[in-house]
Design a protein around this motif. Structure first.
Motif, short mmCIF file in Angstrom:
data_model
loop_
_atom_site.label_atom_id
_atom_site.label_comp_id
_atom_site.label_asym_id
_atom_site.label_seq_id
_atom_site.Cartn_x
_atom_site.Cartn_y
_atom_site.Cartn_z
N ASP A 176 -4.53 91.98 18.63
CA ASP A 176 -5.23 92.59 19.67
C ASP A 176 -5.26 94.17 19.58
O ASP A 176 -4.47 94.96 20.31
N GLU A 177 -6.10 94.57 18.52
CA GLU A 177 -5.92 96.25 18.01
C GLU A 177 -6.53 96.97 19.15
O GLU A 177 -5.77 97.93 19.36
N SER A 178 -7.50 96.68 19.91
CA SER A 178 -8.16 97.55 20.97
C SER A 178 -6.81 97.70 22.06
O SER A 178 -6.78 99.18 22.41
N ARG A 179 -6.07 96.89 22.39
CA ARG A 179 -5.03 97.00 23.54
C ARG A 179 -3.87 97.61 22.98
O ARG A 179 -3.50 98.68 23.59
N THR A 180 -3.61 97.45 21.52
CA THR A 180 -2.59 98.26 21.17
C THR A 180 -2.82 99.66 20.98
O THR A 180 -1.99 100.50 21.22
N ARG A 181 -4.00 99.84 20.40
CA ARG A 181 -4.57 101.36 20.33
C ARG A 181 -4.54 101.91 21.56
O ARG A 181 -4.13 103.15 21.64
N GLU A 182 -4.90 101.31 22.85
CA GLU A 182 -4.96 101.96 23.92
C GLU A 182 -3.65 102.54 24.33
O GLU A 182 -3.45 103.68 24.87
#
Length: 284
Positions: A176-182
């Motif tokens: 879950d790249e988007s969540r981790t980046r957030e």
């Protein structure tokens, strides 16, 4: 007389045909002439463009003599030239600029690159590099830029002393790249806010730990600050006041709690043990 009439009629037919042809020429002649002229010009232009292209691709006048770079800090010109295959002596007209940019963009430090041809014989390369903002622990240590992109594994020669961001797993980033980046962006925001309010070297931030309850700060002296979520600026101002008060009293804290959501203005402090208790020595 009987034989003369058909002969006169033939002369009349011929005369009529000639007159009709003259009329057709007068009517359609200019248009036909223009069409022929345009056809000739088109053939000449096509032939000329073919010859011009051949000359441009083979003339020594357009051979690459110089490549200049701007914006390089960590990446090296030689590395980018090797990646792209760009060499002296290549014809400028035959260069695939988009392919050169894609090749140079594979360098880990390169964030964006723009290649421009300057006729007749030079190329300029404008490079925008990643600016490391922190180190993210994602199984390995990764350099994290200001947009929370882990762009490169840390190498021994990088020579960087940056704040650690911990609490995230590589598997979570991949799934879950988007969540981790957030979450990484949130950690960077806390890091920047802390740097703005705590400029002192003694109070330097060592680690930002991402936990389900929010953020935990680890200061250079080992003090843990449970920051929680939200109201970051207000909490950091309270932290500065608490640290100043402890310093004035000659005390040090192991843990400072700022995460009380029910009572946001409250601060709880767990003091460090006296030196005699930590070392087992008797107090003098």
């Amino acid at each position: 007389m009987a034989f003369g009439q058909p002969k006169n009629r033939r002369h009349q037919d011929v005369a009529q045909k000639k007159e009709a042809m003259k009329g057709a020429v007068r009517t359609h002649g200019p248009g036909l002439a223009k069409a022929i002229l345009l056809t000739g010009l088109t053939c000449a232009l096509v032939w000329g463009s073919i010859e011009l292209r051949h000359w441009a691709l083979t003339s020594p006048f357009f051979l690459l003599k110089e490549t200049s770079f701007s914006g390089l800090q960590r990446a090296h010109a030689g590395e980018l030239l090797k990646l792209s295959g760009l060499t002296v002596g290549q014809n400028l007209w035959s260069l695939d600029v988009a392919a050169l940019e894609r090749a140079m963009d594979t360098h880990p430090w390169v964030r964006d690159v723009k290649v421009r041809r300057h006729f007749p014989s030079s190329v300029s390369v404008e490079v925008s590099e990643h600016v490391p903002a922190a180190l993210a622990v994602l199984s390995d240590l990764y350099l994290l830029d200001e947009d929370a992109e882990p762009f490169k594994r840390l190498q021994p020669g990088d020579g960087l002393d940056l704040v650690l961001i911990t609490g995230m797993e590589r598997e979570a980033y991949l799934s879950d790249e988007s969540r981790t980046r957030e979450r990484l962006r949130e950690a960077l925001a806390v890091l920047r806010a802390y740097a703005a309010t705590q400029p002192g070297k003694r109070d330097r931030l060592s680690e930002v730990r991402v936990v389900p309850e929010g953020m935990v700060l680890v200061l250079a002296d080992g003090t843990e600050v449970l920051l929680g979520q939200g109201e970051t600026d207000a909490k950091l101002k309270r932290l500065a006041r608490v640290r100043d008060e402890l310093k004035s009293r000659g005390l040090a804290a192991d843990v400072i709690h700022l995460e009380n959501r029910a009572r946001p203005g409250w601060v709880a402090v767990k003091l460090s043990s006296p030196v005699s208790e930590r070392t087992g020595a008797s107090a003098q």
